[in-house]
Write a protein that holds these residues in place. Structure first.
Motif, PDB file in Angstrom:
ATOM      1  N   GLU A  78       0.944  -1.355  -0.124  1.00 10.03           N
ATOM      2  CA  GLU A  78      -0.004  -0.156   0.018  1.00 10.03           C
ATOM      3  C   GLU A  78       0.774   1.314   0.145  1.00 10.03           C
ATOM      4  OE1 GLU A  78      -4.307  -0.901   2.040  1.00 10.03           O
ATOM      5  OE2 GLU A  78      -2.824  -0.093   3.325  1.00 10.03           O
ATOM      6  N   VAL A 100       0.295   5.151   0.760  1.00 14.17           N
ATOM      7  CA  VAL A 100      -0.571   6.032   1.345  1.00 14.17           C
ATOM      8  C   VAL A 100      -0.030   7.450   1.164  1.00 14.17           C
ATOM      9  CG1 VAL A 100      -1.670   6.702   3.481  1.00 14.17           C
ATOM     10  CG2 VAL A 100      -0.750   4.572   3.469  1.00 14.17           C
ATOM     11  N   SER A 126      -0.547  10.500   4.989  1.00 16.13           N
ATOM     12  CA  SER A 126      -1.069   9.643   5.968  1.00 16.13           C
ATOM     13  C   SER A 126      -1.409  10.272   7.374  1.00 16.13           C
ATOM     14  CB  SER A 126       0.285   8.627   6.288  1.00 16.13           C
ATOM     15  OG  SER A 126      -0.561   7.824   7.392  1.00 16.13           O
ATOM     16  N   ASN A 143      -5.299   5.907  -0.207  1.00 17.45           N
ATOM     17  CA  ASN A 143      -4.090   5.065  -0.377  1.00 17.45           C
ATOM     18  C   ASN A 143      -4.449   4.121  -1.678  1.00 17.45           C
ATOM     19  OD1 ASN A 143      -4.668   2.061   0.224  1.00 17.45           O
ATOM     20  ND2 ASN A 143      -5.570   3.201   2.114  1.00 17.45           N
ATOM     21  N   GLN A 169      -8.355   3.460  -1.917  1.00  8.63           N
ATOM     22  CA  GLN A 169      -8.955   3.432  -0.650  1.00  8.63           C
ATOM     23  C   GLN A 169      -9.059   4.840  -0.152  1.00  8.63           C
ATOM     24  OE1 GLN A 169      -7.133   0.673   2.184  1.00  8.63           O
ATOM     25  NE2 GLN A 169      -8.802  -0.835   1.793  1.00  8.63           N
ATOM     26  N   GLU A 218      -9.146   6.824   3.167  1.00 12.31           N
ATOM     27  CA  GLU A 218      -8.959   6.483   4.380  1.00 12.31           C
ATOM     28  C   GLU A 218      -9.376   7.670   5.564  1.00 12.31           C
ATOM     29  OE1 GLU A 218      -5.745   3.264   5.190  1.00 12.31           O
ATOM     30  OE2 GLU A 218      -4.692   5.031   5.848  1.00 12.31           O
ATOM     31  N   ARG A 269      -7.981   3.047  11.822  1.00 15.68           N
ATOM     32  CA  ARG A 269      -8.162   3.798  10.572  1.00 15.68           C
ATOM     33  C   ARG A 269      -9.562   3.026   9.864  1.00 15.68           C
ATOM     34  NH1 ARG A 269      -2.523   6.072   7.990  1.00 15.68           N
ATOM     35  NH2 ARG A 269      -2.329   7.185   9.741  1.00 15.68           N
ATOM     36  N   SER A 273     -11.159   2.677   6.212  1.00 14.28           N
ATOM     37  CA  SER A 273     -10.675   2.565   4.835  1.00 14.28           C
ATOM     38  C   SER A 273     -11.645   1.784   4.007  1.00 14.28           C
ATOM     39  CB  SER A 273      -9.470   2.063   4.777  1.00 14.28           C
ATOM     40  OG  SER A 273      -8.647   2.686   5.538  1.00 14.28           O
ATOM     41  N   GLY A 319     -13.141   1.067   0.069  1.00  8.65           N
ATOM     42  CA  GLY A 319     -12.218   1.187  -1.102  1.00  8.65           C
ATOM     43  C   GLY A 319     -12.868   0.197  -2.431  1.00  8.65           C
TER      44      GLY A 319
END
Length: 212
Positions: free
Chosen positions: A109, A111, A114, A121, A165, A167, A175, A177, A179
């Motif tokens: 992944e 991000v 962040s 992400n 996703q 997030e 978190r 997320s 997606g």
């Protein structure tokens, strides 16, 4: 004494230049290194279709989170619901045969921003998918026998699933997320399934826990 002044100036300039170069090299090295390291685990539920039928697919993944940008780890998921096998493709005709689908592989992944409370992400699963058939006739009964559900006709193939996703940082260690991704199978033969039957868009709801 006057003759030594130019030599002294040259030495001072050289020392200053070497100090600047040393600072630049240190900056370049530090920017390419690992400033912060963490990790997280994710539980996810995917909603997709296999061979035209709805498929519910819980999964898990996680790994090493580097510089609050890049996660390197592993992931796995498998279907849980009844996915009917066409009569002409049943291993045991006359039974309530269901497809089982699963996948496992390298999960990455990337991000973006962040630390922002909402961000994006991009992820990619690369690995192996598998399908098989099993008898689901008595799965809704409390007294079913496991012998009736032996896995049959397992097939393996290469798989790639890129996704994105949105997030939300709920807590420092948690978190949310949701997606979407696209699952692409390569070489998925057997069980009456082709690559196009196994490849499809997938929606997911994901929670992540760890050190971000």
């Amino acid at each position: 004494m006057m003759k030594n002044i130019p030599l002294l100036i040259i030495c001072l300039v050289a020392l200053s230049a070497s100090d600047v170069l040393a600072q630049e090299n240190e900056t370049i090295f530090k920017s390419a290194g690992i400033h912060r390291s963490g990790g997280y685990a994710a539980i996810s539920n995917k909603f997709t279709k296999i061979n035209g039928s709805y498929a519910n697919m819980p999964g898990i993944y996680g790994g090493w989170f580097i510089n609050q940008r890049f996660m390197l780890g592993i992931g796995a998921a498998a279907t849980t619901n009844y996915i009917p096998v066409p009569v002409e493709s049943e291993v045991f005709p006359g039974r309530k045969m269901s497809y089982q689908y699963g996948q496992i592989g390298l999960m990455t992944e990337y991000v973006v921003a962040s630390t922002k409370w909402v961000h994006f992400n991009f992820n990619l699963l690369t690995g192996t998918g598998f399908t098989l058939q099993y008898d689901r006739h008595d799965m809704d009964d409390w007294d079913f026998e496991w012998d009736d559900h032996d896995d049959q006709d397992p097939k393996f193939f290469f798989l790639m699933e890129p996704g994105v996703q949105v997030e939300f940082n709920l807590l420092k260690w948690m978190r949310f997320s949701p997606g979407v991704s696209y699952r692409q199978a390569f070489g998925g033969k057997g069980n009456g399934l082709t690559d196009s039957d196994l490849s499809n868009i997938t929606y997911n709801v994901t929670f992540k826990f760890g050190k971000f």
